[in-house]
Each structure stands twice: as C-alpha cells, then as structure tokens.
Design an enzyme around this catalytic site. Structure first.
Site, PDB file in Angstrom:
ATOM      1  N   GLU A   1      16.092  -2.699  -6.064  1.00  0.00           N
ATOM      2  CA  GLU A   1      14.856  -3.392  -5.665  1.00  0.00           C
ATOM      3  C   GLU A   1      15.140  -4.802  -5.140  1.00  0.00           C
ATOM      4  OE1 GLU A   1      15.586  -3.053  -8.898  1.00  0.00           O
ATOM      5  OE2 GLU A   1      15.679  -5.184  -9.358  1.00  0.00           O
TER       6      GLU A   1
ATOM      7  N   ILE B   1      18.427   0.829  -9.513  1.00  0.00           N
ATOM      8  CA  ILE B   1      17.379   0.755  -8.476  1.00  0.00           C
ATOM      9  C   ILE B   1      17.606  -0.511  -7.641  1.00  0.00           C
ATOM     10  CG2 ILE B   1      14.905   0.382  -8.093  1.00  0.00           C
ATOM     11  CD1 ILE B   1      14.388   2.263 -10.425  1.00  0.00           C
TER      12      ILE B   1
ATOM     13  N   VAL C   1      17.277   0.151 -14.314  1.00  0.00           N
ATOM     14  CA  VAL C   1      17.238  -1.259 -13.901  1.00  0.00           C
ATOM     15  C   VAL C   1      18.464  -1.601 -13.060  1.00  0.00           C
ATOM     16  CG1 VAL C   1      17.470  -3.625 -14.759  1.00  0.00           C
ATOM     17  CG2 VAL C   1      15.809  -2.081 -15.791  1.00  0.00           C
TER      18      VAL C   1
ATOM     19  N   ASP D   1      19.197 -19.599  31.685  1.00  0.00           N
ATOM     20  CA  ASP D   1      18.905 -20.564  32.750  1.00  0.00           C
ATOM     21  C   ASP D   1      20.221 -21.120  33.250  1.00  0.00           C
ATOM     22  OD1 ASP D   1      16.205 -20.435  32.580  1.00  0.00           O
ATOM     23  OD2 ASP D   1      16.060 -22.019  31.068  1.00  0.00           O
TER      24      ASP D   1
HETATM   25  P1  ATP Z   1      17.224 -23.489  35.931  1.00  0.00           P
HETATM   26  O1  ATP Z   1      18.412 -23.436  36.835  1.00  0.00           O
HETATM   27  O2  ATP Z   1      17.632 -23.669  34.552  1.00  0.00           O
HETATM   28  O3  ATP Z   1      16.203 -22.463  36.210  1.00  0.00           O
HETATM   29  P2  ATP Z   1      16.067 -25.324  37.571  1.00  0.00           P
HETATM   30  O4  ATP Z   1      16.186 -26.816  37.435  1.00  0.00           O
HETATM   31  O5  ATP Z   1      16.744 -24.642  38.692  1.00  0.00           O
HETATM   32  O6  ATP Z   1      16.491 -24.793  36.220  1.00  0.00           O
HETATM   33  P3  ATP Z   1      13.397 -25.852  37.941  1.00  0.00           P
HETATM   34  O7  ATP Z   1      13.487 -27.077  37.123  1.00  0.00           O
HETATM   35  O8  ATP Z   1      12.200 -24.991  37.834  1.00  0.00           O
HETATM   36  O9  ATP Z   1      14.578 -24.921  37.655  1.00  0.00           O
HETATM   37  O10 ATP Z   1      13.594 -26.288  39.448  1.00  0.00           O
HETATM   38  C1  ATP Z   1      13.404 -25.404  40.494  1.00  0.00           C
HETATM   39  C2  ATP Z   1      13.633 -26.103  41.807  1.00  0.00           C
HETATM   40  O11 ATP Z   1      12.687 -27.151  41.956  1.00  0.00           O
HETATM   41  C3  ATP Z   1      14.982 -26.793  41.899  1.00  0.00           C
HETATM   42  O12 ATP Z   1      15.939 -25.950  42.420  1.00  0.00           O
HETATM   43  C4  ATP Z   1      14.701 -27.947  42.833  1.00  0.00           C
HETATM   44  O13 ATP Z   1      14.813 -27.542  44.157  1.00  0.00           O
HETATM   45  C5  ATP Z   1      13.276 -28.296  42.544  1.00  0.00           C
HETATM   46  N1  ATP Z   1      13.151 -29.401  41.596  1.00  0.00           N
HETATM   47  C6  ATP Z   1      13.712 -29.517  40.395  1.00  0.00           C
HETATM   48  N2  ATP Z   1      13.360 -30.648  39.798  1.00  0.00           N
HETATM   49  C7  ATP Z   1      12.524 -31.284  40.635  1.00  0.00           C
HETATM   50  C8  ATP Z   1      11.800 -32.505  40.590  1.00  0.00           C
HETATM   51  N3  ATP Z   1      11.834 -33.310  39.561  1.00  0.00           N
HETATM   52  N4  ATP Z   1      11.039 -32.824  41.657  1.00  0.00           N
HETATM   53  C9  ATP Z   1      10.969 -32.023  42.710  1.00  0.00           C
HETATM   54  N5  ATP Z   1      11.621 -30.877  42.823  1.00  0.00           N
HETATM   55  C10 ATP Z   1      12.395 -30.486  41.804  1.00  0.00           C
END
Ligand code: ATP
Length: 871
Positions: free
Chosen positions: A282, A280, A277, A324
């Site tokens: 367990e 082991i 006991v 991101d």
């Molecule tokens: P991450 O850097 O974390 O990937 P991000 O904001 O760059 O985020 P997205 O949100 O996909 O990624 O945006 C990608 C592109 O889309 C941006 O670089 C911008 O040019 C454009 N974008 C972002 N938000 C908007 C919006 N609300 N309306 C129009 N275009 C947008």
C-alpha cells in the site's frame, strides 16, 4: 482603500511616490514595515497529520488491535515489540514524507520571479519578493503582475484575470480614474492584481499592496506545484488494490491451515495479519512520490526545475524534443555583424536625416541601461541599441529630442514592432521586424526594390544571421486609432541589420546524444528559413536530404491529415507563429509520439500545456509560459533538457528496481509461510520476524536504490513506452520466481536444520530470508550487467544500508535482550557460515538470470547482423 476611484495625483501623494519611483532607502524601510511580497501557504500539512497518516492504514489498525488483544491474553512482550516496530515504521515513513514535502517546498521557492522597478529614476530588475507599496513597476506582455498595482501608463495592455475572477476574456487596462460606484475586481480596469497575467502590450504602474495584503493574499489562493498522481502511481494503486485482495486470501488460507494444524488462534491471527501488513504494497505509490520528489530536487541542481511532479516520471518517455532556437539552441548573445542602409533616404525632419537607420535602431526598442552601464531588455533589441550607441547615436539623448508618442509593441505573430515619435516637423513612424513581414507594409512604389533586397538578405541569412529590417514613414499628425492597419502601412524601407547569435557548443553534443537515445530533436523558430537551416546544420539537427524544413506559411495551408503524414520527418520549422506550435504538438501526438516542447512567450502557453512535457525558459521565459509548463529550464539551455531526460530515465529505472526489490521480498515471505505446511514444516517465522524483515531489510536498503547511478546504456536505448505495463514481461516473472526461490531456500534451510537436529532452526531460517534479500538487492542493481562489472563499490549508500542491516540482524542473533524479545538464539560459527552460504544462492541465481538475458540479446543481435548482411 478604493484605489481605482482615486486620481493618480492622490495615489502618488498617499504612497509618497512619483513615476520615478521611491528611494532605495525608503524601499528598505517599507520592506521591514510591510514584510516581503509573498503569499503564505496555509495549506501546509501539519507534522501531527503526517504522523497520524502513517498509522491510519486499515491493516495496521487491525494489527494493532490484534496485538493489544493478544497482549492481554498472553504475550505482552510480543505486543510491545509489534507496537514498537509499527511506531518505528511510522516514524521512518513520516521522515520520508516530511523530507519529500520540504524538497517540494524548496522547489517552489526556487521558481524564479523578478520584477522590473524604477527607483530614484533608475530601472532595476529585483526579486518580486522585495517589492513594496509605492514602487513603480514596468510591466509587459508575458509578465505575471507581481503585486496589486494601479496603472499610470498603458500601451494596449490586456490582462488575463481568470486566476482571480474566473472570467476568461482579457481585460483591457487604462490609467484613468473610475467614476464613483461599486466595482467588482474584474471591472476595476485601471488596476492590476497580483497573480494575473499580462497578455498584450506594456505599461507602468504603482504598487499599492503586496503579499498577504493583495487581493490574491486575501483569498489566500496559491498557485502551487501540482501534486497530481503520476501514471505510474495510478497504475500502482490500481494494481496494489487487486494484489491486496490476493494477499488477503492467501493470509486467510494460511490462518485456516494453521488452525487445522492446531496453532493457537491469536498466534495465527498475528502471523497472518503481520504477513498481510508486510506484503500488501500500500505504501508503494507514496514511495514513488518520495522518489520523484527527491529526483526533482536533484534535477533542480542540474538546472531543470520541475513544476508538475509527473514530469519526472514521464521525461524518460520523450521521443521528440521540439526546441526554440533563440537562446535555447543558441547563446542568445546577439551582435550586429553588418548593416545595410538604403541609399538616399530623404526625410523632412532634419534630426532624422543624419543616418535614418542608426537613429531608427536607437529609437525603436524598449531597452534600458542600468547605472553600471549594463543594457537590459530583449537581446535582439539590446544588440541593436548598443550598435547605434557605439556609432555615437545615443538612445536616451535622442529620445529627448524625438519623444515617443505612441507604439505598437512587438508580438511574435506580427513579427514586428513600431514606435511613433514627435519630430520638429511632424510625426515619424518607425517599424522594425522580420523582413518578409515588412514587405507587405511597404508603399507601392517601394515594392520594386524587394527582389534586389532579397538577394542581399538571403546571402546574409545563409550565413546564419538574423535579419531585422527597418522602415519608416512621416505623417503630419497621429491618427485617432492606433493599430497595425493605421500605422504600419505605406512605409519606406531604410535598411536592415544582420546579427549573429552563435549556436551553443553544448547543444551540439546534446543533439547527438538525443539521436543516440532514440529522441528526435526539432528546431522551431520565428526566424528566416535560411538562418534556421544554417544553425540546424551546425548543430546536427539537419544531416541529410531526408530531414525536412517547413515554413509557417506552408504549415498554415496543410490540413491536419496532410501534416500528420509528414510531421515525423520535419526537423526544422521556420517563420512559425507560436500558435502553430500547438498544431505541431498535436500532430506528433496523433502519430503516437511523446513530445517535449519548449516555449517562452504568452502565445506558447497552449502548446506547453498540451505537450507531454511543456518546458518554459527560466531566464527569458514569461511568467505565463512558466505557469503553463511542467518543467522550467533555469539556464534556458537545450543541453539541460537532455540531461533532464537522462535523469528522468535513471529515476524511473530506480523506481522500477525498488518495486522489483520490495515485491520480490514480499513474495519470498509469502511463499515461505504459505508453503511450509505443505512440506509438513512448522511456520518458519514469527509475527515479529515478519514485521522486522519488513521494516529493516525491506526498508533501509530499498531506499538506497534511489542512489543507484544510471546504467551505462541509459542514453543508448529507445525511450520507454509510457503505456507499457511495468509488470508485463520480465518483472512479474522475476517477482514470482525469485520470490519462490527465496521461500524455498528459507524452507530448505529450515528443513535441513530440523533434520540435523539443530535447535536454532528458526533463527537460521529467519536470517536466511533476511540475507537472501541482501543478495537479491545487490544482484538487481543493474537490470542486465553483472554486479562485478558495474562495481561493488559504485553505490556507497546501498553498501552502508547493507552493513547496517547486517549489523542489526547480528544484534538480534547475538544479544541476550533481543534474543528474548525476538525469540532468537545465538548461532554457532558453523551455523552462521551455513546460513550465509545458503543465503547467497539467490544472488547467484539472479546473476545467472542476467547472464542468460545477455547471452540471448547477443545472439539476437548477431542473428540480426547476419540477416542484415545477407539482405
Ligand atoms: P525562437 O527562435 O526561439 O523562436 P525567435 O526570436 O526567432 O525565437 P520571435 O521572438 O518570435 O522568435 O521572433 C520572430 C522574428 O521576429 C525574428 O526572427 C525577428 O525577425 C523578429 N523580431 C524578433 N524580435 C524583434 C523585436 N524586438 N522587434 C522587431 N522584430 C523582432
């Protein structure tokens, strides 16, 4: 109620609501009437079940049976003591499990879940718990629908209802009433159900049911923190099973030898079963759960919320952190720095003519303004709307004159968004987005402007600014179908904005810490290549020519094999689609890397699921991303990931120390009892002694190892290989030799005491074994540093546990009551001193083991240094 069959007017009458929502006071009343909007967990383990679970182990049941039989035949006191120890053990086990369960529940409650509602015409962000029937909720792509709702406004809204209906295709929703008939949940396409996800578009809806009254509540199916076995647990239980067989065989041998030497059957049965006991392991997998659950609780305090327990364990193995940019590596505090307006843009609408760019900035967004003046919505959009607002172009006033009649919501793959407005002369289409995505949407006669514009844009992007372009077109009437092809074409470019989103200070430090810890930080962004490079350089993600940058459009063209060849060198991915994150995860994994990946949107979910650690953003993340992730960052901060990795490494280290400690103690007990007959010695310990050691010495201080601070070099060593067998190498050897030493020291003590005619030999041997384990635990607090270097006082809970254990052992030796039940005798000062001195042997031996290890490492290091110098 068949809500899907009713016209909207009936619904608003029945719920006493309108598209402006209900009054806050009514909401409070309804909250009392209907209760909070949550699903009650029916699957909770009952206290009795948890308690019984502790007692139903097979070996424990046999021990209880033998103890009871032996009680009837002979020593009733022994039986009572054995039963008492087993009970105390079960209670301790139960308390542990109960606390771990509570810790897990607390984590579940912390999973942030908010809903955007309209009440009395104002928009608020409130906890989803507070929703009541009649509330108006605003929903958009990425949201988990927080209650059962009936839509009254929809824009290309699609819902993934697989959690409820099991069907994997997305259902498109609208607001019209359905014709009479019977409809399954999946066919009620004007309804949204709690727990399902919006994958596209946006809309507004009335809440018709909350909490347990929802369809989800009806089937009481909860999305819970998954409690799957972790890799370590799986390995431990497989190993434990094999080890159990070995221990059982040893116990049988001990029994047979004992019988051959004339010991009573019951005594030998009790001794060998108690040993089984005790030895082991367990409970090890369960104890790993406890350690991980408590680890998860501590991680939550550092803003990392664990959704899947194995993540705590695997965090320490991460080799690549793909993050991101926006909001994680940067502050997500956008501010427009500069704007560029295309000169001489003519519009037929006079309303639009004053400043087309500023008007477009005000109109083309989904932000709202709370009564206290705070902007809510996406940070890029709030910055744009605020900029226009500060230039006296007021969104909400303007929207009255130029109402929105259609829209194409933003999505990260198109990287743009369009709103369509009625003007006094017709219709105007406004598209904003990533400039390189806009180029293809421009009218042919506009395309000659692009090269010149690009020069201006690149100049801004090189400064790290996010560039958003704007383009418009005027048409007479709305086309029949509204999609990217019909709307986002033949546009006129009207200007762009340059926004600053500064890098996080703490991310810079975290990046360098990562690198020191053998982890490679990667930036993934939808942003412009030049913007990304600037920020990556500021953060230290790119430091040399060898650090490569790859754009999504190039990644698209690479075959899996080609990509795998270069993937380990790429530090920045720019202009990628979220879908491409999965390709990145897979390529890195194919190279044997262990990948943590962050994400916030709906399209990030597959990458988060497939990453070794999927990390969702707590503030800006969608519910879909959170659901797919293993861990949620409550502060969206990159530095928190690195802190979590550090915690993960420490928690794993401490679990290993715990395993090392218990297994070595068990090995010591087995060696002592197994070897005694070979030296012609009587069995050194009674069954109650073995169980006592198992309960007190093994249990208490072992648990305090979880509080061990991290080793000084924890972020200076490479990540742990998740496939590495923990018993391979030093650990198994340690368990065997230190256990052997413990057993030998115990037997040596016993032999010496018997030889010297000391009648208290059994108490001395028992105490030596107990105290040797104390010495052992102190020595293994660090894997390589000496106890004196890490500081005797640096783990106070452990010192407390040791003091308590020593006090309890003294109680057994010096109180007449325990003398009679444990068959111990008070030791003289001389005997106690000898016992203590002998017990310290194990401590010194393990300190010497570490010293030799350090010496070897140093020599290896010097050897390598010399080699490097020569070459
Ligand atoms: P991450 O850097 O974390 O990937 P991000 O904001 O760059 O985020 P997205 O949100 O996909 O990624 O945006 C990608 C592109 O889309 C941006 O670089 C911008 O040019 C454009 N974008 C972002 N938000 C908007 C919006 N609300 N309306 C129009 N275009 C947008």
């Amino acid at each position: 109620m068949n809500w899907h069959l009713l016209p909207l007017s009936d619904i608003s009458r029945l719920l006493n609501t309108t598209p402006s929502g209900i009054a806050t006071s009514i909401a409070s009343e309804r909250l009392i009437e209907y209760g909070g909007n949550q699903i009650e967990d029916k699957k909770k383990k009952t206290v009795l079940r948890m308690l019984l679970h502790q007692l139903t182990d097979f070996m424990i049941l046999i021990l209880i049976a033998v103890a009871i039989i032996s009680g009837f035949i002979g020593d009733l006191v022994d039986t009572i003591i054995i039963l008492a120890i087993i009970l105390v053990n079960a209670i301790i086990g139960f308390i542990q499990e109960f606390r771990a369960e509570k810790a897990m529940e607390a984590l579940k409650d912390m999973t942030p879940s908010n809903a955007r509602v309209i009440r009395e015409g104002n928009t608020f962000e409130i906890p989803a718990f507070d929703l009541v029937p009649g509330d108006v909720v605003l929903l958009e792509a990425g949201n988990r629908i927080p209650a059962d709702v009936r839509f009254f406004e929809t824009h290309q809204i699609k819902v993934d209802e697989s959690t409820l209906t099991g069907e994997s295709h997305n259902t498109e929703k609208n607001s019209a009433k359905l014709p009479e008939g019977t409809y399954s949940l999946g066919d009620r396409n004007n309804m949204g159900f709690k727990g399902t996800f919006i994958t596209n578009g946006r809309g507004a809806a009335y809440v018709i049911a909350t909490g347990m009254n929802t369809e989800l509540g009806r089937i009481a199916k909860m999305i819970q923190i998954e409690e799957t076995a972790t890799p370590l647990q799986k390995r431990l239980s497989a190993f434990g099973k094999r080890l159990s067989i070995v221990i059982l065989i040893i116990c049988i041998v001990i029994f047979v030898i004992g019988r051959l030497r004339g010991e009573a059957v019951l005594t030998m049965l009790l001794t060998s079963i108690s040993l089984a006991v005790a030895a082991i392991p367990e409970a090890l997998p369960a104890l790993v759960t406890v350690a991980l659950a408590f680890g998860a609780k501590r991680l939550a305090k550092s803003n990392a919320l664990i959704r899947k327990l194995p993540a705590v364990e695997t965090l320490g193995s991460v080799t690549y952190i793909c993050s991101d940019k926006t909001g994680t590596l940067t502050l997500n505090k956008m501010s427009v720095q500069e704007i560029y307006e295309t000169p001489n843009v003519k519009t037929t609408s006079a309303l639009f003519q004053t400043s087309p760019l500023l008007i477009a900035m005000a109109l083309n967004n989904d932000v709202a303004k709370e009564t206290n003046g705070k902007w809510i919505g996406d940070s890029t959009e709030t910055a744009l709307a605020e900029y226009a607002f500060n230039k006296n172009i007021e969104k909400f006033e303007l929207e009255k004159k130029l109402p929105r009649v259609a829209e194409l919501p933003f999505d990260s793959s198109r990287k743009c968004m369009t709103t369509v407005h009625q003007t006094e002369t017709g219709i105007v289409v406004i598209t904003k987005g990533a400039v390189d995505m806009l180029w293809a949407k421009l009218d042919e006669n506009q395309k000659s402007l692009i090269p010149e514009l690009e020069v201006k844009i690149n100049e801004m992007a090189e400064k790290g600014y996010r560039i958003i372009g704007y383009a418009i077109k005027e048409i007479e009437a709305l086309p029949k179908t509204i999609n990217a092809e019909t709307i986002e074409s033949s546009l006129r470019f009207i200007g762009f904005t340059a926004m600053l989103d500064p890098p996080r200070e703490e991310a810079k430090k975290a990046v360098s810490e990562c690198k020191q810890a053998g982890i490679i930080p990667i930036m993934i962004t939808g942003d412009h290549r030049l913007t990304a490079i600037n920020i990556a350089k500021q953060l230290g993600i790119i430091t040399s020519e060898e650090d490569l940058v790859l754009e999504g459009s190039v990644l698209e063209t690479l075959s899996e094999k080609q990509f795998e060849n270069s993937v380990e060198k790429i530090r920045v991915y720019a202009r990628v689609n979220p879908e491409q994150k999965l390709k990145i995860v897979k390529a890195l994994q194919a190279k044997g890397q262990f990948v943590a990946m962050t994400g916030d949107g709906v399209n990030d979910a597959p990458a988060l699921k497939n990453a070794d650690i999927g990390i969702a953003m707590g503030i800006n993340g969608t519910e879909v991303a959170k659901e797919a992730a293993h861990m949620i960052l409550l502060d969206d901060n990159f530095a928190t990931i690195v802190i979590a990795v550090k915690h993960g490494r420490r928690i794993f280290d401490n679990i290993l120390k715990f395993i090392k400690y218990t297994m070595t103690s068990n090995s010591g007990e087995i060696w002592a009892i197994f070897l005694a007959p070979f030296f012609g010695l009587p069995i050194p310990l009674l069954a109650v002694h073995i169980l006592w050691i198992n309960l007190v010495t093994d249990g208490l201080p072992g648990l305090a190892l979880a509080s061990e601070p991290s080793e000084a070099d924890i972020m200076e060593r490479p990540p742990r290989n998740p496939k590495q067998n923990i018993f391979a190498g030093r650990m198994a050897l340690h368990i065997l030799w230190v256990g052997f030493l413990m057993g030998s020291v115990t037997l040596g003590m016993q032999a010496w005491a018997i030889g010297s005619g000391i009648s208290h030999w059994q108490t001395m041997a028992f105490t030596v074994l107990c105290f040797s384990q104390m010495g052992h635990i102190l020595a293994i607090r660090s894997d390589k540093e000496s106890l004196f270097k890490i500081g005797i006082l640096s783990n106070k809970p452990l010192l407390g546990a040791l003091a308590l254990t020593i006090a309890l052992q003294m109680m057994l030796i010096y109180t007449p009551f325990f003398n009679s039940v444990f068959k111990t005798q008070p030791l003289t000062i001389y005997e106690l001193t000898i016992t203590l001195l002998v017990s310290s042997i194990v401590f010194w031996a393990v300190e010497i083991e570490k010293w030799i290890y350090r010496l070897k490492k140093k020599n290896n290091f010097n050897g390598n240094e010399n080699k490097n110098k020569k070459s």
